[in-house]
Design an enzyme around this catalytic site. Structure first.
Site, PDB file in Angstrom:
ATOM      1  N   CYS B  37       0.987  -8.243  -0.072  1.00  0.00           N
ATOM      2  CA  CYS B  37       0.346  -8.016   1.224  1.00  0.00           C
ATOM      3  C   CYS B  37      -0.566  -9.184   1.605  1.00  0.00           C
ATOM      4  CB  CYS B  37      -0.472  -6.737   1.222  1.00  0.00           C
ATOM      5  SG  CYS B  37       0.498  -5.280   0.856  1.00  0.00           S
ATOM      6  N   CYS B 107      -9.511  -6.514   6.438  1.00  0.00           N
ATOM      7  CA  CYS B 107     -10.260  -7.189   5.358  1.00  0.00           C
ATOM      8  C   CYS B 107     -11.523  -6.402   5.009  1.00  0.00           C
ATOM      9  CB  CYS B 107     -10.659  -8.606   5.772  1.00  0.00           C
ATOM     10  SG  CYS B 107      -9.262  -9.681   6.141  1.00  0.00           S
TER      11      CYS B 107
END
Lengths: 406, 143
Positions: B37, B107
């Protein structure tokens, strides 16, 4: 001479226009501004003469005759015209097109559109080195196949496809063969007759010409290729592409093609040495680097490397005075890692860690050395920060980990 | 893409990069994300057994600049907090502090996940000490 920052190493994306090309173009904006289709006065004649001269310059670069060159707005349009034009024109002959998974989106998405209209498309896989397998190509051919479209060189990894082999198969089977040669023309020798290519797309801005102009080579003999036009109008360009000709752009494309033809050997020699210097320098300083795609069958100015355990966007951030591209998801609009690198079967993690280097006419040894040094430092720093690098150094097999994704 | 000055600062001067002894009963380790990912975060906390306060926090991150900045910021915030205060850190706090654009919100989510995983690992070690069976909450080698 002092080195100027930032350094441009993204010549696959686009190239600056050569000053000699700009000079050739300039009169056609102001003094010789005529419409090449104006048949009854000197302004038109001058423009037409300039266009015909450029047609010859482009034809000479690819071993074609001038009449086989159709000017377009660029390679995306050329690809659309070739693929859709053949599919429509030869609809009664068949409904099957063969292409490849690593093609540029201008080809892939055009093929997808044809599928929606009922055509059948085979997307050939590539081998680990990025090249299609000719036996698989043969096996994919049916009696309904009317077109094979495979790129000459890949825009991300610079790998050259076995175009002569594909051309021979297409010829033997009586199937038309189109190649998107936008990355290859002007960089490596491309001859439409030796390669048995029937249609070929090229673009000016990839070979030191202006943006917004390109060409499609359309074979006129053995066989005579017919295309259904995609832009209708005044019947310009043998009726295959209407619209007033972009005379200054076409003059620029012609001049760029001429310069490439004359300087290709010297450029290739210089750039392949610089490219190899870059590759060797990085490999000397860093471990766990992977070159993506065949090193043997590759454009001379092209290199694509995965820096394992370091993410591409963070890498780019660390070398912000060097312009390169990454296959990382974070740098793409789609937030997906590069489909080209995924197709090589190296694993998505290596796609995230990849950098594409494209060297060009103005790249210097000093710049290459600067990039080696800078990248080495950034990769080392980011690896110190990378949990993956730490785990590997501790002997953990990352492929056997059970990751907690979100 | 344009980064905020704070993201650039954390990227260029990351706080608390490193590792704590992961086998210590006072250390909790969170490892979240996946290489395919494009982001993996390892975040560790060292909890003072006397006070219950996080004395130290370290991270290592494989990911983009925003992922590095999010985890770097998280370690800064963790130090001096109790375990419960640490669990109250929200990804939206990180987004606000770093001015992350929408495409980078994941994030901050990963950083919050890493905090939670580290605390859960610490807690499970404490329970294990008391003889209660624990469940794994972070990445580990397959059996």
């Amino acid at each position: 001479m002092t080195m100027k920052l930032p350094i441009y190493l993204d010549y696959h994306a686009t190239t600056p226009v050569d000053p000699r090309v700009v000079e050739a173009m300039l009169p056609y904006f102001t003094q010789q501004f005529g419409n090449a289709a104006s048949r009854n006065h000197a302004f038109g004649w001058e423009a037409e003469e300039a266009v015909e001269n450029a047609r010859k310059q482009v034809a000479d670069l690819i071993g074609a005759s001038a009449k086989e060159v159709i000017f377009t707005s660029g390679a995306t349009e050329s690809n659309n015209l070739a693929i859709k034009g053949v599919a429509e024109m030869y609809r009664e002959k068949g409904n099957h097109v063969i292409t490849c998974v690593t093609e540029h989106k201008a080809v892939i998405d055009t093929c997808k559109k044809l599928e929606k209209q009922g055509m059948r498309v085979t997307y050939l896989p590539v081998q680990k080195d990025g090249r299609v397998n000719l036996d698989e190509l043969r096996a994919a051919i049916t009696d309904k196949t009317i077109l094979i479209t495979i790129m000459t060189a890949n825009n991300e990894i610079g790998v050259l496809q076995p175009i002569a082999g594909i051309g021979a198969i297409a010829k033997e089977k009586g199937i038309l063969f189109h190649t998107d040669a936008v990355q290859a023309v002007g960089k490596v020798p491309v001859n439409v007759n030796e390669l048995k290519v029937d249609l070929l797309s090229l673009s000016a801005h990839k070979m030191y010409g202006p943006k917004g102009v390109g060409a499609l080579y359309v074979r006129r003999r053995n066989p005579r290729v017919l295309l259904s036009e995609q832009i209708s109008g005044g019947g310009h360009e043998r009726g295959m592409r209407s619209g007033t000709l972009n005379v200054p752009g076409i003059v620029g494309l012609g001049k760029a093609a001429e310069l490439c033809r004359l300087e290709m050997a010297a450029d290739t020699d210089r750039l392949s040495k610089l490219r190899d210097r870059l590759n060797a320098g990085l490999h000397k300083n860093l471990d766990e680097l992977y070159v993506n795609g065949s090193m043997e069958h590759r454009l001379p100015h092209s290199l694509n490397i995965s820096f394992a355990y370091v993410e591409g966007e963070s890498l780019l951030m660390g070398i912000n005075d060097v312009a390169v591209s990454s296959g990382s998801a974070c740098t793409s609009a789609s937030l997906e890692p590069s489909y080209v690198l995924k197709a090589l079967g190296a694993g998505d993690d290596l796609a995230h860690s990849s950098i594409r280097f494209g060297l060009g006419r103005w790249t210097t040894e000093e710049e290459v050395d600067y990039v080696i040094e800078k990248l080495t430092n950034v990769v080392r720093r980011l690896r110190e920060m990378s949990p993956l690098y730490e785990m590997v150094k501790e002997g953990v097999d990352l492929s056997k980990m059970q990751w907690v994704t979100h | 893409m344009a980064y905020s000055n704070k993201v650039i600062d954390h990227y260029e001067n990351p706080r608390n990069v490193g590792s704590l002894p992961k086998d210590s009963t006072h250390v909790g380790t969170g490892l979240v994300g996946a290489p395919e990912c494009g982001d993996v975060m390892k975040l560790q906390v060292l909890v003072n057994p006397e006070t219950g306060i996080i004395d130290d926090a370290k991270f290592k991150t494989f990911g983009c600049g925003s992922a590095i900045a999010s985890s770097s910021l998280a370690t800064e915030w963790l130090k001096g907090k109790t375990v419960d205060q640490a669990l109250a850190i929200k990804n939206t706090d990180i987004v606000a502090e770093l001015s992350l654009p929408p495409v980078k919100i994941h994030c901050s989510v990963l950083a919050e996940d890493a905090i939670k995983a580290a605390i859960a690992d610490y807690k499970s070690k404490q329970e294990k000490d008391k003889g209660v069976p624990a469940t794994a909450t972070h990445a580990q080698p397959n059996a």
